[in-house]
Design a protein around this motif. Structure first.
Motif, short mmCIF file in Angstrom:
data_model
loop_
_atom_site.label_atom_id
_atom_site.label_comp_id
_atom_site.label_asym_id
_atom_site.label_seq_id
_atom_site.Cartn_x
_atom_site.Cartn_y
_atom_site.Cartn_z
N ALA A 27 0.83 -1.21 0.00
CA ALA A 27 0.00 0.00 0.00
C ALA A 27 0.87 1.26 0.00
N ALA A 28 1.92 1.26 0.83
CA ALA A 28 2.81 2.43 0.88
C ALA A 28 3.58 2.58 -0.42
N LYS A 29 3.99 1.47 -1.02
CA LYS A 29 4.77 1.52 -2.26
C LYS A 29 3.94 2.08 -3.41
N PHE A 30 2.69 1.60 -3.56
CA PHE A 30 1.88 2.00 -4.70
C PHE A 30 1.18 3.34 -4.50
N SER A 31 1.26 3.90 -3.31
CA SER A 31 0.70 5.24 -3.09
C SER A 31 1.77 6.25 -2.71
#
Length: 453
Positions: free
Chosen positions: A339-343
């Protein structure tokens, strides 16, 4: 470079007394030449040993070019002399000889650089071909016994191990498929035979489970054994950059950096494969787990590891479940990390971990406002090596969600996702309070392929 050598010899035109000049290779072959007048052409004869001769008021000089004790070639000069300036012109001719020696030395240095760059280009080509075609039978050609030769040996050893591993894995899969077919035939026969066949089916099932465990052990062993050649590749690549960078041109250094980057990516892939194998083999110890606390720890570690990502983490408090704490940490690390990587590229990135009800069941979720994905490809989410975004956009190996799927399945739960391109994604999962009987195999459990159950 024959053209460059000819141009360098042409600079002798400024000396009117020099009529001819030539460069010979170490084998005596004429490599480059110069003559002042086309009307009075020079005849370039066989190479003589180092000598200085005066014939018909002309000075003939043969001078060997030696670098580090190795003879690279011979410089030949012919200059006209008069009786009053012979000594001065002789000194000038010696200087021209030295210039020619320098030119030949530069030529030899260029050959040495090519002898390093060419093998590296070949190694990079083999690595690229293996990556694109997954053909582990390819081998790099060894050109010598130096550091590059040792690097070539290490790469070839790695490819040989990968080739054997792929062949063994294929044979294991064929054996497994064969036994599954036998099991299906046995199941059809059960309806026509008496109750004694049930014992035979149970025995066959046990054999299949043993084969599956052996396959998992084999995958773990192969991944573990690949570390040794990878360490050798990384070590020799570092040594080349550290000790011989001055002998490499820009392209050679770039190819070597690519080799190192490829080994680092393969090392990450091996780590993820080992993690996947450990997840399947680890003994489950269920107890009441504070998922909110685990999520807080995961979030803190992500912020420390990637301070460049300005991500707001929202963790709902007091979220608890009956589960294995170590395996649930794997789930939250992967879901929150994804979630952190793709946002993380958005200025207002937000990741939320919370709780809801789905069809009357307690359901946990991880939601982000990142790039999202097309639900038409949701069926690939939890497969090994399956990616919905290219590695150039977002790093990763395509194993993390397969790991999550396996953990949830072992808990008897369900996992699915909902998303829209450009509007983020939400991953839902359930953890039943009543543990499943026996150990559930992730491959056979309907834990979700991108759709809610």
């Amino acid at each position: 470079d024959r053209k460059a050598a000819t141009e360098y010899l042409g600079t002798l035109r400024a000396r009117r007394d020099i009529q001819c000049a030539a460069l010979y290779t170490s084998s005596g072959q004429l490599f480059a030449s110069y003559q002042r007048s086309e009307q009075n052409p020079c005849v370039f004869g066989a190479v003589q040993k180092a000598a200085a001769l005066v014939e018909n008021d002309e000075l003939l000089v043969y001078h060997g070019v030696v670098e580090r004790g190795e003879r690279l070639g011979t410089v030949y000069l012919r200059a006209s002399l008069d009786r009053t300036a012979r000594v001065l012109r002789y000194a000038a001719t010696v200087g021209a000889v030295l210039v020619g020696a320098l030119l030949l030395g530069l030529f030899g240095s260029s050959l040495m650089r090519r002898s390093i760059s060419q093998p590296l280009m070949e190694i990079a080509g083999v690595a690229q071909a293996v990556t694109q075609r997954r053909d582990y039978s390819l081998r790099a050609v060894k050109r010598g016994e130096d550091e590059i030769g040792q690097l070539t040996d290490a790469i070839n050893q790695m490819l040989a191990q990968a080739e054997r591993g792929a062949a063994d894995l294929q044979r294991a899969n064929e054996r497994l498929l064969s036994e599954i077919e036998e099991h299906l035939r046995a199941r059809d026969e059960v309806s026509a035979l008496n109750a004694t066949l049930e014992q035979r089916v149970a025995e066959r099932t046990q054999q299949l489970e043993m084969s599956n465990k052996e396959l998992q052990s084999f995958s773990y062993s192969v991944s573990h054994d690949l570390r040794t050649p990878l360490r050798a590749i990384e070590g020799f690549s570092s040594a080349l950059l550290r000790n011989h960078a001055s002998q490499l041109d820009t392209r050679g250094q770039d190819y070597l950096q690519r080799v190192r980057a490829a080994t680092q990516r393969m090392s990450l892939l091996i780590d993820d494969l080992l993690s996947l194998a450990r997840t399947a083999r680890a003994e489950m110890k269920r107890r009441e787990v504070d998922l909110s606390d685990l999520a807080q720890k995961s979030a803190r570690e992500l912020q420390e590891a990637h301070p460049e990502r300005q991500v707001e983490f929202v963790i709902h408090p007091e979220l608890k479940a009956d589960a294995d704490p170590q395996l649930m940490r794997v789930v939250l690390d992967n879901l929150l990390g994804n979630a952190a990587k793709f946002s993380g590229k958005k200025p207002d990135a937000r990741v939320e971990f919370g709780h809801t009800l789905h069809n009357g069941s307690d359901t946990f979720f991880v939601r982000d406002n990142g790039v999202g994905f097309d639900m038409n490809y949701a069926g690939k989410l939890f497969g090994v090596f399956q990616r919905l975004h290219s590695s150039a956009e977002f790093e990763g190996t395509g194993i993390g969600l397969a790991n999550v799927h396996r953990v949830i399945a072992r808990h008897g739960g369900t996992i699915w996702a909902d998303s829209e391109p450009g509007r983020g994604a939400t991953f839902f999962f359930t953890l039943p309070a009543t543990p499943p009987t026996g150990d559930v195999h992730a491959e056979n459990h309907p834990a979700g392929r991108g759709q809610p159950r």
